[in-house]
Design an enzyme around this catalytic site. Structure first.
Site, PDB file in Angstrom:
ATOM      1  N   ASP A  19       0.833  -1.207   0.000  1.00 18.56           N
ATOM      2  CA  ASP A  19       0.000   0.000   0.000  1.00 18.56           C
ATOM      3  C   ASP A  19       0.867   1.256   0.000  1.00 18.56           C
ATOM      4  O   ASP A  19       1.963   1.260   0.565  1.00 18.56           O
ATOM      5  CB  ASP A  19      -0.911  -0.022   1.240  1.00 18.56           C
ATOM      6  CG  ASP A  19      -2.111   0.897   1.076  1.00 18.56           C
ATOM      7  OD1 ASP A  19      -2.354   1.394  -0.046  1.00 18.56           O
ATOM      8  OD2 ASP A  19      -2.804   1.126   2.078  1.00 18.56           O
ATOM      9  N   ASN A  67     -10.819  -3.065  -5.934  1.00 19.65           N
ATOM     10  CA  ASN A  67     -10.056  -2.095  -6.736  1.00 19.65           C
ATOM     11  C   ASN A  67     -10.682  -1.836  -8.112  1.00 19.65           C
ATOM     12  O   ASN A  67     -10.385  -0.824  -8.747  1.00 19.65           O
ATOM     13  CB  ASN A  67      -8.597  -2.548  -6.933  1.00 19.65           C
ATOM     14  CG  ASN A  67      -7.739  -2.396  -5.694  1.00 19.65           C
ATOM     15  OD1 ASN A  67      -6.774  -3.131  -5.500  1.00 19.65           O
ATOM     16  ND2 ASN A  67      -8.075  -1.434  -4.825  1.00 19.65           N
TER      17      ASN A  67
HETATM   18  C1  FPP Z   1      -2.005   0.087  -3.400  1.00 24.38           C
HETATM   19  O1  FPP Z   1      -1.554   1.437  -3.366  1.00 24.38           O
HETATM   20  C2  FPP Z   1      -1.516  -0.565  -4.603  1.00 24.38           C
HETATM   21  C3  FPP Z   1      -2.289  -1.113  -5.597  1.00 24.38           C
HETATM   22  C4  FPP Z   1      -3.762  -1.095  -5.584  1.00 24.38           C
HETATM   23  C5  FPP Z   1      -1.682  -1.729  -6.785  1.00 24.38           C
HETATM   24  C6  FPP Z   1      -0.492  -2.596  -6.500  1.00 24.38           C
HETATM   25  C7  FPP Z   1       0.315  -2.640  -7.703  1.00 24.38           C
HETATM   26  C8  FPP Z   1       1.668  -2.624  -7.715  1.00 24.38           C
HETATM   27  C9  FPP Z   1       2.509  -2.663  -6.517  1.00 24.38           C
HETATM   28  C10 FPP Z   1       2.366  -2.513  -9.008  1.00 24.38           C
HETATM   29  C11 FPP Z   1       2.651  -3.705  -9.787  1.00 24.38           C
HETATM   30  C12 FPP Z   1       2.399  -5.031  -9.255  1.00 24.38           C
HETATM   31  C13 FPP Z   1       2.755  -6.166  -9.880  1.00 24.38           C
HETATM   32  C14 FPP Z   1       2.440  -7.474  -9.253  1.00 24.38           C
HETATM   33  C15 FPP Z   1       3.502  -6.133 -11.162  1.00 24.38           C
HETATM   34  P1  FPP Z   1      -2.632   2.600  -3.410  1.00 24.38           P
HETATM   35  O2  FPP Z   1      -2.841   2.969  -4.836  1.00 24.38           O
HETATM   36  O3  FPP Z   1      -3.857   2.170  -2.683  1.00 24.38           O
HETATM   37  O4  FPP Z   1      -1.869   3.728  -2.643  1.00 24.38           O
HETATM   38  P2  FPP Z   1      -2.527   4.885  -1.749  1.00 24.38           P
HETATM   39  O5  FPP Z   1      -3.154   4.186  -0.555  1.00 24.38           O
HETATM   40  O6  FPP Z   1      -1.358   5.704  -1.364  1.00 24.38           O
HETATM   41  O7  FPP Z   1      -3.515   5.602  -2.606  1.00 24.38           O
END
Ligand code: FPP
Length: 253
Positions: A19, A67
């Site tokens: 996250d 998501n």
């Molecule tokens: C959460 O951060 C992250 C995600 C919903 C996506 C996870 C994806 C990756 C780490 C990139 C690629 C992954 C692979 C397996 C190639 P957020 O967007 O919720 O962050 P925030 O809470 O700061 O808004």
């Protein structure tokens, strides 16, 4: 005791909620996707770290069932990122002996992504250096509901009696049932919740939270989590004295 005795100091299975990508980008006044791309680089560092340390299984929460509700532009860009990562990384993961699998509702992805997931799994199925599981369109409640449905179908078909259903049987129908349950759960980004990840599988997992945003994760931070884990006493509902006695039995000839 469900899974044997006190924790060996190295977790066999680590599960991570990655996250903080969006906030990492916002702090730099960049679009959220820049954070996700930096997050993908942190995924590579984490895989490297786990392979080097000899961790047998790593499970990453890449995309939750919820998501899909994000702005369409972000969902589309994330799908493009996943597609690119699948095309780029699978050869290298295969070469390094990583077995890749995906858990979650594959049917919700485009056929291009779903086919690449299938191919990545088939191609790496015989590998044994590390089991890498990517949770994509995954939800823990959905996982348990799916297991319940599979058992209900067997009851309806007359091949299972309701009284044969217990936690062991249900546990054999949720995701990752061939792996030991996660020993260590890590969540970055400052929130201290499980957010519908691996609800069944995390029952006795040690939880570790950090304020560090996912794109900033490196070997030092992961090592801190392992060091903390090595200090924990896992009691599985027993007393400290019982756990200590069991440890003595385990080490005595
Ligand atoms: C959460 O951060 C992250 C995600 C919903 C996506 C996870 C994806 C990756 C780490 C990139 C690629 C992954 C692979 C397996 C190639 P957020 O967007 O919720 O962050 P925030 O809470 O700061 O808004």
């Amino acid at each position: 005791m469900p899974n044997g005795m006190p924790a060996p100091s190295l977790p066999a299975h680590v599960a991570i909620i990655m996250d903080g990508n969006g906030r990492w980008a916002q702090q730099r006044r960049r679009p959220r996707m820049i954070g996700h791309r930096a997050g993908a680089r942190a995924v590579n560092r984490t895989i490297d770290f786990c392979l080097e340390r000899g961790i047998a299984a790593l499970t990453l929460f890449a995309f939750s069932s919820e998501n899909w509700g994000r702005p369409q532009e972000e969902v589309d860009a994330l799908m493009k990122l996943f597609l690119g990562a699948l095309d780029r990384e699978v050869d290298e993961l295969d070469r390094r002996g990583v077995r890749v699998r995906f858990i979650g509702e594959r049917s919700r992805f485009s056929s291009g992504i779903a086919q690449r997931m299938d191919r990545a799994e088939q191609r790496t199925a015989g590998n044994g250096a590390m089991a890498l599981s990517i949770a994509a369109s995954y939800g823990g409640r959905q996982d348990i509901a799916h297991a319940a449905r599979l058992l209900a179908e067997q009851v309806a078909a007359g091949t299972l009696l309701p009284e044969q259903i217990d936690e062991h049987l249900l546990g054999r129908h949720v995701a990752l049932t061939d792996l030991p349950p996660p020993d260590l759960f890590i969540r970055t980004g400052g929130d201290t919740r499980i957010s519908n990840f691996l609800l069944w599988q995390l029952a006795y997992t040690e939880l570790w939270f950090t304020e560090v945003l996912w794109p900033d994760v490196d070997a030092d931070l992961l090592q801190r989590a392992l060091d903390d884990y090595a200090q924990r006493e896992r009691r599985y509902g027993l007393t400290s004295a019982q756990v200590a006695a069991a440890a003595t039995e385990t080490v005595s000839p």
